[in-house]
Design an enzyme around this catalytic site. Sequence first.
Site, PDB file in Angstrom:
ATOM      1  N   ASP A 157      27.343 -53.153 -18.499  1.00  0.00           N
ATOM      2  CA  ASP A 157      26.935 -54.167 -19.417  1.00  0.00           C
ATOM      3  C   ASP A 157      27.564 -55.515 -19.217  1.00  0.00           C
ATOM      4  O   ASP A 157      28.520 -55.371 -18.873  1.00  0.00           O
ATOM      5  CB  ASP A 157      27.146 -53.610 -20.856  1.00  0.00           C
TER       6      ASP A 157
ATOM      7  N   THR B 201       9.252 -50.560 -24.792  1.00  0.00           N
ATOM      8  CA  THR B 201       8.612 -50.999 -25.983  1.00  0.00           C
ATOM      9  C   THR B 201       7.288 -50.790 -26.149  1.00  0.00           C
ATOM     10  O   THR B 201       6.489 -50.871 -25.539  1.00  0.00           O
ATOM     11  CB  THR B 201       8.868 -52.477 -26.152  1.00  0.00           C
ATOM     12  N   ASP B 202       7.013 -50.787 -27.639  1.00  0.00           N
ATOM     13  CA  ASP B 202       5.411 -50.684 -27.953  1.00  0.00           C
ATOM     14  C   ASP B 202       4.776 -52.359 -27.698  1.00  0.00           C
ATOM     15  O   ASP B 202       3.461 -52.131 -27.477  1.00  0.00           O
ATOM     16  CB  ASP B 202       5.426 -50.322 -29.218  1.00  0.00           C
ATOM     17  N   GLU B 203       5.676 -53.212 -27.483  1.00  0.00           N
ATOM     18  CA  GLU B 203       4.882 -54.453 -27.377  1.00  0.00           C
ATOM     19  C   GLU B 203       4.295 -54.694 -26.126  1.00  0.00           C
ATOM     20  O   GLU B 203       3.269 -55.444 -26.110  1.00  0.00           O
ATOM     21  CB  GLU B 203       6.183 -55.587 -27.184  1.00  0.00           C
TER      22      GLU B 203
ATOM     23  N   TYR C 129       8.620 -61.988 -23.266  1.00  0.00           N
ATOM     24  CA  TYR C 129       9.585 -60.511 -23.414  1.00  0.00           C
ATOM     25  C   TYR C 129       8.617 -59.482 -22.979  1.00  0.00           C
ATOM     26  O   TYR C 129       9.094 -58.584 -22.270  1.00  0.00           O
ATOM     27  CB  TYR C 129      10.035 -60.573 -24.847  1.00  0.00           C
TER      28      TYR C 129
ATOM     29  N   LYS D 118       8.776 -56.771 -19.937  1.00  0.00           N
ATOM     30  CA  LYS D 118       8.910 -55.182 -20.127  1.00  0.00           C
ATOM     31  C   LYS D 118       7.970 -54.485 -19.487  1.00  0.00           C
ATOM     32  O   LYS D 118       7.887 -53.346 -19.001  1.00  0.00           O
ATOM     33  CB  LYS D 118       9.145 -54.969 -21.503  1.00  0.00           C
TER      34      LYS D 118
ATOM     35  N   PRO E  13      13.672 -66.960 -43.527  1.00  0.00           N
ATOM     36  CA  PRO E  13      12.517 -67.356 -42.885  1.00  0.00           C
ATOM     37  C   PRO E  13      11.587 -66.317 -42.567  1.00  0.00           C
ATOM     38  O   PRO E  13      11.682 -65.455 -41.797  1.00  0.00           O
ATOM     39  CB  PRO E  13      12.996 -68.095 -41.517  1.00  0.00           C
TER      40      PRO E  13
ATOM     41  N   ASN F 204       5.780 -57.689 -42.839  1.00  0.00           N
ATOM     42  CA  ASN F 204       7.202 -58.154 -42.931  1.00  0.00           C
ATOM     43  C   ASN F 204       7.483 -58.628 -44.260  1.00  0.00           C
ATOM     44  O   ASN F 204       8.639 -58.521 -44.942  1.00  0.00           O
ATOM     45  CB  ASN F 204       6.962 -59.580 -42.012  1.00  0.00           C
TER      46      ASN F 204
ATOM     47  N   PRO G  69       4.812 -68.789 -31.801  1.00  0.00           N
ATOM     48  CA  PRO G  69       3.565 -68.881 -30.918  1.00  0.00           C
ATOM     49  C   PRO G  69       3.315 -67.654 -30.325  1.00  0.00           C
ATOM     50  O   PRO G  69       3.998 -66.724 -29.903  1.00  0.00           O
ATOM     51  CB  PRO G  69       4.198 -69.922 -29.981  1.00  0.00           C
ATOM     52  N   GLY G  70       2.060 -67.265 -30.407  1.00  0.00           N
ATOM     53  CA  GLY G  70       1.464 -65.999 -29.536  1.00  0.00           C
ATOM     54  C   GLY G  70       1.882 -64.764 -30.451  1.00  0.00           C
ATOM     55  O   GLY G  70       1.628 -63.482 -30.184  1.00  0.00           O
TER      56      GLY G  70
HETATM   57  P1  NAD Z   1      20.237 -55.763 -27.473  1.00  0.00           P
HETATM   58  O1  NAD Z   1      19.492 -57.097 -27.189  1.00  0.00           O
HETATM   59  O2  NAD Z   1      20.965 -55.578 -28.698  1.00  0.00           O
HETATM   60  O3  NAD Z   1      21.147 -55.247 -26.374  1.00  0.00           O
HETATM   61  C1  NAD Z   1      20.822 -55.583 -24.889  1.00  0.00           C
HETATM   62  C2  NAD Z   1      22.220 -55.167 -23.955  1.00  0.00           C
HETATM   63  O4  NAD Z   1      22.185 -55.482 -22.760  1.00  0.00           O
HETATM   64  C3  NAD Z   1      23.334 -55.894 -24.720  1.00  0.00           C
HETATM   65  O5  NAD Z   1      24.699 -55.354 -24.496  1.00  0.00           O
HETATM   66  C4  NAD Z   1      23.519 -56.899 -23.342  1.00  0.00           C
HETATM   67  O6  NAD Z   1      24.958 -57.439 -23.097  1.00  0.00           O
HETATM   68  C5  NAD Z   1      22.849 -56.120 -22.213  1.00  0.00           C
HETATM   69  N1  NAD Z   1      22.506 -56.861 -21.196  1.00  0.00           N
HETATM   70  C6  NAD Z   1      21.690 -57.929 -21.278  1.00  0.00           C
HETATM   71  N2  NAD Z   1      21.661 -58.274 -20.154  1.00  0.00           N
HETATM   72  C7  NAD Z   1      22.100 -57.582 -19.044  1.00  0.00           C
HETATM   73  C8  NAD Z   1      22.431 -57.424 -17.690  1.00  0.00           C
HETATM   74  N3  NAD Z   1      21.718 -58.423 -16.637  1.00  0.00           N
HETATM   75  N4  NAD Z   1      22.996 -56.720 -17.043  1.00  0.00           N
HETATM   76  C9  NAD Z   1      23.744 -55.958 -18.006  1.00  0.00           C
HETATM   77  N5  NAD Z   1      23.549 -55.686 -19.052  1.00  0.00           N
HETATM   78  C10 NAD Z   1      22.787 -56.636 -19.630  1.00  0.00           C
HETATM   79  O7  NAD Z   1      18.818 -54.644 -27.251  1.00  0.00           O
HETATM   80  P2  NAD Z   1      18.454 -53.543 -28.163  1.00  0.00           P
HETATM   81  O8  NAD Z   1      17.803 -54.045 -29.257  1.00  0.00           O
HETATM   82  O9  NAD Z   1      19.599 -52.605 -28.352  1.00  0.00           O
HETATM   83  O10 NAD Z   1      17.194 -53.060 -27.073  1.00  0.00           O
HETATM   84  C11 NAD Z   1      18.008 -52.104 -25.769  1.00  0.00           C
HETATM   85  C12 NAD Z   1      16.512 -51.450 -25.119  1.00  0.00           C
HETATM   86  O11 NAD Z   1      15.662 -51.046 -26.059  1.00  0.00           O
HETATM   87  C13 NAD Z   1      15.820 -52.643 -24.489  1.00  0.00           C
HETATM   88  O12 NAD Z   1      15.287 -52.539 -23.455  1.00  0.00           O
HETATM   89  C14 NAD Z   1      14.680 -52.966 -25.330  1.00  0.00           C
HETATM   90  O13 NAD Z   1      13.457 -53.608 -24.766  1.00  0.00           O
HETATM   91  C15 NAD Z   1      14.433 -51.591 -26.022  1.00  0.00           C
HETATM   92  N6  NAD Z   1      13.691 -51.706 -27.433  1.00  0.00           N
HETATM   93  C16 NAD Z   1      14.343 -52.411 -28.195  1.00  0.00           C
HETATM   94  C17 NAD Z   1      13.715 -52.268 -29.680  1.00  0.00           C
HETATM   95  C18 NAD Z   1      14.188 -52.631 -30.658  1.00  0.00           C
HETATM   96  O14 NAD Z   1      13.700 -52.515 -31.671  1.00  0.00           O
HETATM   97  N7  NAD Z   1      15.322 -53.442 -30.713  1.00  0.00           N
HETATM   98  C19 NAD Z   1      12.344 -51.457 -29.683  1.00  0.00           C
HETATM   99  C20 NAD Z   1      11.802 -50.832 -28.621  1.00  0.00           C
HETATM  100  C21 NAD Z   1      12.629 -50.857 -27.372  1.00  0.00           C
HETATM  101  O1  DAU Z   2       8.410 -53.661 -31.350  1.00  0.00           O
HETATM  102  C1  DAU Z   2       9.576 -53.323 -30.619  1.00  0.00           C
HETATM  103  C2  DAU Z   2      10.225 -54.647 -30.171  1.00  0.00           C
HETATM  104  O2  DAU Z   2      11.046 -55.067 -31.839  1.00  0.00           O
HETATM  105  C3  DAU Z   2      11.421 -54.610 -29.366  1.00  0.00           C
HETATM  106  O3  DAU Z   2      10.862 -54.494 -28.168  1.00  0.00           O
HETATM  107  C4  DAU Z   2      12.065 -55.935 -29.362  1.00  0.00           C
HETATM  108  O4  DAU Z   2      13.363 -56.035 -28.360  1.00  0.00           O
HETATM  109  C5  DAU Z   2      12.614 -56.288 -30.784  1.00  0.00           C
HETATM  110  O5  DAU Z   2      13.226 -57.465 -30.883  1.00  0.00           O
HETATM  111  C6  DAU Z   2      11.315 -56.159 -31.828  1.00  0.00           C
HETATM  112  O6  DAU Z   2      10.564 -57.359 -31.620  1.00  0.00           O
HETATM  113  P1  DAU Z   2       9.939 -58.066 -32.883  1.00  0.00           P
HETATM  114  O7  DAU Z   2       9.534 -59.345 -32.482  1.00  0.00           O
HETATM  115  O8  DAU Z   2       8.990 -57.300 -33.724  1.00  0.00           O
HETATM  116  O9  DAU Z   2      11.198 -58.057 -33.731  1.00  0.00           O
HETATM  117  P2  DAU Z   2      11.897 -59.433 -34.834  1.00  0.00           P
HETATM  118  O10 DAU Z   2      12.957 -58.798 -35.652  1.00  0.00           O
HETATM  119  O11 DAU Z   2      12.109 -60.574 -33.932  1.00  0.00           O
HETATM  120  O12 DAU Z   2      10.677 -59.852 -35.878  1.00  0.00           O
HETATM  121  C7  DAU Z   2      10.226 -58.931 -36.474  1.00  0.00           C
HETATM  122  C8  DAU Z   2       9.008 -59.210 -37.226  1.00  0.00           C
HETATM  123  O13 DAU Z   2       9.563 -60.291 -38.397  1.00  0.00           O
HETATM  124  C9  DAU Z   2       7.931 -60.171 -36.286  1.00  0.00           C
HETATM  125  O14 DAU Z   2       6.646 -60.018 -36.811  1.00  0.00           O
HETATM  126  C10 DAU Z   2       8.465 -61.484 -36.439  1.00  0.00           C
HETATM  127  C11 DAU Z   2       8.910 -61.661 -37.943  1.00  0.00           C
HETATM  128  N1  DAU Z   2      10.024 -62.714 -38.167  1.00  0.00           N
HETATM  129  C12 DAU Z   2      11.088 -62.466 -37.417  1.00  0.00           C
HETATM  130  C13 DAU Z   2      12.280 -63.191 -37.301  1.00  0.00           C
HETATM  131  C14 DAU Z   2      13.522 -63.088 -36.525  1.00  0.00           C
HETATM  132  C15 DAU Z   2      10.197 -63.439 -39.343  1.00  0.00           C
HETATM  133  O15 DAU Z   2       8.970 -63.510 -39.984  1.00  0.00           O
HETATM  134  N2  DAU Z   2      11.400 -64.220 -39.486  1.00  0.00           N
HETATM  135  C16 DAU Z   2      12.292 -64.300 -38.418  1.00  0.00           C
HETATM  136  O16 DAU Z   2      13.293 -64.811 -38.701  1.00  0.00           O
END
Ligand code: NAD
Ligand code: DAU
Length: 354
Positions: free
Chosen positions: A34, A133-135, A159, A163, A214, A258, A290-291
């Site tokens: 990491d 991710t589902d995105e 992002y 992915k 927000p 949300n 945006p988007g």
């Molecule tokens: P996070 O942002 O909490 O953690 C990411 C970790 O990766 C951190 O510990 C960071 O230090 C490390 N990292 C970043 N750049 C790096 C690099 N260049 N080399 C080594 N380590 C590095 O992320 P998360 O929410 O735990 O997501 C983990 C994975 O799951 C990601 O690949 C994300 O796309 C995927 N994912 C996340 C979600 C979600 O809702 N959080 C959903 C679906 C998939």
């Molecule tokens: O769907 C999986 C993804 O979920 C992962 O791949 C991403 O890493 C993870 O960050 C997450 O993406 P989202 O953009 O869906 O998550 P976020 O928590 O940023 O936002 C969730 C929803 O809430 C989204 O529709 C944007 C909205 N939002 C988010 C923030 C931070 C707000 O309305 N206000 C906010 O301040």
Amino acid sequence: MPTVLVTGGAGFIGSNFVRLLHQERPHWQVVNLDLLTYAGNAENLADLAGDPRYIFVHGDVADWDAVTSLFARHAIDRVVHFAAETHVDRSILDPGVFVRTNVVGTYTLIEAAREAWHRDGGYGETRFLHVSTDEVYGSLAAGDPPTTEHSPYAPSSPYAASKAAADWLVRSYVRTYGFPALITNCSNNYGPYQFPEKLIPLVLCQALEGKPIPIYGRGDNVRDWLFVTDHCRAALTVLEEGTAGETYNIGAGEERTNLDLVHRLLGILGELRPELGDLTRLITFVPDRPGHDFRYALNTEKITRTLGWRPRVSLAQGLRRTIAWYLEHQDWLNRVRTGEYRRFLEQQYHGRTK
Ligand code: NAD
Ligand code: DAU
């Protein structure tokens, strides 16, 4: 003894996954690579420091020398690749680091693994799980059927595009080199140790501090919310029992707008902390992302039918567990909010982790 390289194991999902391995696969050696970016928190796994089955390596997945030297030093036969830049809003402001870490980093890992595993006599029992991710599937309209593993990719944000690019690189390695990779595409996770830039922990932080919450646009965007340990169990199941070369969707089937989600969170928090008063007064509508993708929803029949995985934690239970965790760990939250967790990194790791 299997040796698994977990990347991004100091982040939200990665640290939950390392903990799951520690509890449920006690004979596995875990190497956690990491970079400890702002999202990585060495404190998340501080209690494992010194455990002979756990090795932390401070390094970058996009650094060829660092990654190849890891394969040279450890008999890595499994990789679970979580490391990524993950926040959509940050990708809109600064896409470059997303391309570097998510695309170049994934390339570096799969190429280093391919090279090392070939040198060691072929793929054998090796496995590489690429966590996605589902995105990547893009936005759905209200009545659209959930996306399957065969739905076309249509990423919206930098992002999501980074992915998607990484997924296609991994797929190309499967097709061209017979590389033993599996891909998971998961919906929104929530739970302990999530960095408070993401919606759920952000709402909790703001509410505890009496600050505005927000909501982008009208708050009618829909996400499917999965408790983090359910994702971790699914990843382990796919790693151990999935068919190499296949992709598996992972989701909870808990779609919420949300605004609905935020009202639920504030309702539970208000019950537990009535002294905070009427928390809905903090809800503040702000300009849209945006988007901004309107809706994600996944068809998860494949993983359920072929591997028997299904979520164990309902949204109602998971939200209560998450809120309870953040209330019990306000010191963690404060150190993250003030930036003090970076000082822990300086003390614990700098200079002695390579
Ligand atoms: P996070 O942002 O909490 O953690 C990411 C970790 O990766 C951190 O510990 C960071 O230090 C490390 N990292 C970043 N750049 C790096 C690099 N260049 N080399 C080594 N380590 C590095 O992320 P998360 O929410 O735990 O997501 C983990 C994975 O799951 C990601 O690949 C994300 O796309 C995927 N994912 C996340 C979600 C979600 O809702 N959080 C959903 C679906 C998939
Ligand atoms: O769907 C999986 C993804 O979920 C992962 O791949 C991403 O890493 C993870 O960050 C997450 O993406 P989202 O953009 O869906 O998550 P976020 O928590 O940023 O936002 C969730 C929803 O809430 C989204 O529709 C944007 C909205 N939002 C988010 C923030 C931070 C707000 O309305 N206000 C906010 O301040």
